[in-house]
Design a protein around this motif. Structure first.
Motif, mmCIF file in Angstrom:
data_model
loop_
_atom_site.group_PDB
_atom_site.id
_atom_site.type_symbol
_atom_site.label_atom_id
_atom_site.label_comp_id
_atom_site.label_asym_id
_atom_site.label_seq_id
_atom_site.Cartn_x
_atom_site.Cartn_y
_atom_site.Cartn_z
ATOM 1 N N SER A 129 0.817 -1.217 0.000
ATOM 2 C CA SER A 129 0.000 0.000 0.000
ATOM 3 C C SER A 129 0.852 1.269 0.000
ATOM 4 O O SER A 129 0.362 2.344 -0.309
ATOM 5 N N LEU A 130 2.125 1.151 0.335
ATOM 6 C CA LEU A 130 2.995 2.320 0.423
ATOM 7 C C LEU A 130 3.620 2.682 -0.917
ATOM 8 O O LEU A 130 3.557 3.835 -1.354
ATOM 9 N N ASP A 131 4.236 1.693 -1.590
ATOM 10 C CA ASP A 131 4.939 1.974 -2.837
ATOM 11 C C ASP A 131 5.142 0.665 -3.599
ATOM 12 O O ASP A 131 5.799 -0.257 -3.090
ATOM 13 N N SER A 132 4.592 0.575 -4.808
ATOM 14 C CA SER A 132 4.636 -0.686 -5.546
ATOM 15 C C SER A 132 6.046 -1.067 -5.986
ATOM 16 O O SER A 132 6.383 -2.253 -6.034
ATOM 17 N N VAL A 133 6.901 -0.094 -6.301
ATOM 18 C CA VAL A 133 8.275 -0.418 -6.699
ATOM 19 C C VAL A 133 9.041 -0.998 -5.513
ATOM 20 O O VAL A 133 9.740 -2.007 -5.638
ATOM 21 N N ALA A 134 8.893 -0.387 -4.346
ATOM 22 C CA ALA A 134 9.550 -0.895 -3.144
ATOM 23 C C ALA A 134 9.002 -2.280 -2.793
ATOM 24 O O ALA A 134 9.751 -3.155 -2.347
ATOM 25 N N TYR A 135 7.720 -2.487 -3.039
ATOM 26 C CA TYR A 135 7.098 -3.794 -2.801
ATOM 27 C C TYR A 135 7.780 -4.864 -3.649
ATOM 28 O O TYR A 135 8.146 -5.929 -3.162
ATOM 29 N N VAL A 136 7.985 -4.573 -4.928
ATOM 30 C CA VAL A 136 8.619 -5.529 -5.838
ATOM 31 C C VAL A 136 10.078 -5.745 -5.436
ATOM 32 O O VAL A 136 10.568 -6.878 -5.430
ATOM 33 N N ARG A 137 10.773 -4.668 -5.079
ATOM 34 C CA ARG A 137 12.172 -4.802 -4.646
ATOM 35 C C ARG A 137 12.279 -5.709 -3.423
ATOM 36 O O ARG A 137 13.107 -6.618 -3.385
ATOM 37 N N PHE A 138 11.456 -5.441 -2.425
ATOM 38 C CA PHE A 138 11.506 -6.241 -1.195
ATOM 39 C C PHE A 138 11.117 -7.695 -1.490
ATOM 40 O O PHE A 138 11.765 -8.632 -1.020
ATOM 41 N N ALA A 139 10.071 -7.881 -2.279
ATOM 42 C CA ALA A 139 9.597 -9.225 -2.600
ATOM 43 C C ALA A 139 10.665 -10.027 -3.331
ATOM 44 O O ALA A 139 10.805 -11.231 -3.109
ATOM 45 N N SER A 140 11.450 -9.372 -4.179
ATOM 46 C CA SER A 140 12.467 -10.099 -4.943
ATOM 47 C C SER A 140 13.513 -10.713 -4.030
ATOM 48 O O SER A 140 14.032 -11.794 -4.312
ATOM 49 N N VAL A 141 13.802 -10.055 -2.915
ATOM 50 C CA VAL A 141 14.763 -10.597 -1.960
ATOM 51 C C VAL A 141 14.053 -11.548 -0.997
ATOM 52 O O VAL A 141 14.510 -12.668 -0.768
ATOM 53 N N TYR A 142 12.917 -11.124 -0.467
ATOM 54 C CA TYR A 142 12.191 -11.907 0.525
ATOM 55 C C TYR A 142 11.737 -13.260 -0.041
ATOM 56 O O TYR A 142 11.857 -14.286 0.602
ATOM 57 N N ARG A 143 11.228 -13.245 -1.263
ATOM 58 C CA ARG A 143 10.749 -14.483 -1.883
ATOM 59 C C ARG A 143 11.830 -15.171 -2.722
ATOM 60 O O ARG A 143 11.554 -16.147 -3.398
ATOM 61 N N ASN A 144 13.037 -14.608 -2.701
ATOM 62 C CA ASN A 144 14.199 -15.221 -3.335
ATOM 63 C C ASN A 144 13.971 -15.474 -4.828
ATOM 64 O O ASN A 144 14.087 -16.610 -5.303
ATOM 65 N N PHE A 145 13.656 -14.401 -5.580
ATOM 66 C CA PHE A 145 13.405 -14.542 -7.012
ATOM 67 C C PHE A 145 14.659 -15.055 -7.708
ATOM 68 O O PHE A 145 15.770 -14.632 -7.425
ATOM 69 N N ARG A 146 14.454 -15.976 -8.657
ATOM 70 C CA ARG A 146 15.564 -16.567 -9.406
ATOM 71 C C ARG A 146 15.514 -16.201 -10.889
ATOM 72 O O ARG A 146 16.531 -16.178 -11.552
ATOM 73 N N GLU A 147 14.301 -15.954 -11.399
ATOM 74 C CA GLU A 147 14.141 -15.701 -12.829
ATOM 75 C C GLU A 147 13.219 -14.515 -13.053
ATOM 76 O O GLU A 147 12.470 -14.116 -12.164
ATOM 77 N N THR A 148 13.247 -13.998 -14.281
ATOM 78 C CA THR A 148 12.409 -12.836 -14.599
ATOM 79 C C THR A 148 10.930 -13.166 -14.493
ATOM 80 O O THR A 148 10.124 -12.299 -14.179
#
Length: 168
Positions: free
Chosen positions: A118-137
Motif C-alpha cells: 500500500s505504500l509503494d509498488s516499486v519498493a514492494y517488488v524490490r523487497f519481494a524479490s529478496v524476501y521471496r528469493n526470485f531466481r528468474e524474470t
C-alpha cells in the motif's frame, strides 16, 4: 544515556516533546563533558520480542534492522519518512500485541509486504524479490501481474488520469 561522541554517561536532557504521531518521545540532549548535542527517541515496548529464523535460530527483534531493510527497498523512492515510521510503528505494535513473544521471521516479512504494497509498488517488488528469493524474470512478472490484478476483495489503487486527451 551515553554520549555518542565521547562515551560519557552524564548527558543532560535539554528538550523533550512527543513525535507527531505520539508514538515516542523525542529528547534533545547535550554532553557537559564534550559539548556534543544529539537526539534520542524513547518508545514504549510492550514485551521483548524474539525472532525465530527458518533455521530455528533465535535472535532478539531489532527495530533498526527492520528500518534498514525498508530504507533499502525505498531507496530513491518518493515516500515520506513519516509514512515509513508509521508503517514500522504499526508492524511493531502488531507483533507486540500478539500473544507470543516469539515471532517467526516469515510473519515479519509478510507484515512488511502488506505495508509496502500500500505504500509503494516499486519498493514492494524490490523487497519481494529478496524476501521471496526470485531466481528468474518470470518471478517478477508473476508478482507484477499480481499487483496489476489484485484478488477479489482488494481494491486496486486508481491510476491518475492523464492530462492529455486519448486519441482513439
Amino acid at each position: 544515556m551515553r554520549c555518542p561522541y565521547c562515551g560519557s554517561l552524564e548527558t543532560q536532557v535539554k528538550d523533550s516533546r512527543p513525535t507527531e504521531d505520539a508514538s515516542s518521545i523525542r529528547r534533545r540532549r547535550v554532553c557537559p563533558d564534550c559539548g556534543g548535542r544529539f537526539t534520542t527517541f524513547e518508545r514504549v515496548q510492550l514485551r521483548e520480542l524474539t525472532v525465530v529464523k527458518k533455521s530455528g535460530r533465535r535472535v532478539p527483534f531489532d527495530r533498526d534492522k527492520l528500518m534498514r531493510s525498508l530504507e533499502i527497498a525505498l531507496r530513491k523512492r518518493p515516500v515520506d519518512g513519516e509514512r515509513v515510521d508509521r508503517m514500522v510503528n504499526g508492524i511493531v505494535r502488531q507483533l507486540e500485541s500478539q500473544g507470543d513473544s516469539d515471532v517467526p521471521s516469515d510473519r515479519i516479512g509478510e507484515l512488511i509486504m502488506e505495508g509496502l504494497r500500500s505504500l509503494d509498488s516499486v519498493a514492494y517488488v524490490r523487497f519481494a524479490s529478496v524476501y521471496r528469493n526470485f531466481r528468474e524474470t518470470r518471478d517478477f512478472n508473476m508478482l507484477i501481474d499480481e499487483l496489476a490484478n489484485p484478488p477479489d476483495g482488494e481494491a486496486e489503487t486508481p491510476k491518475p488520469k492523464s492530462p492529455f486527451p486519448s486519441r482513439v
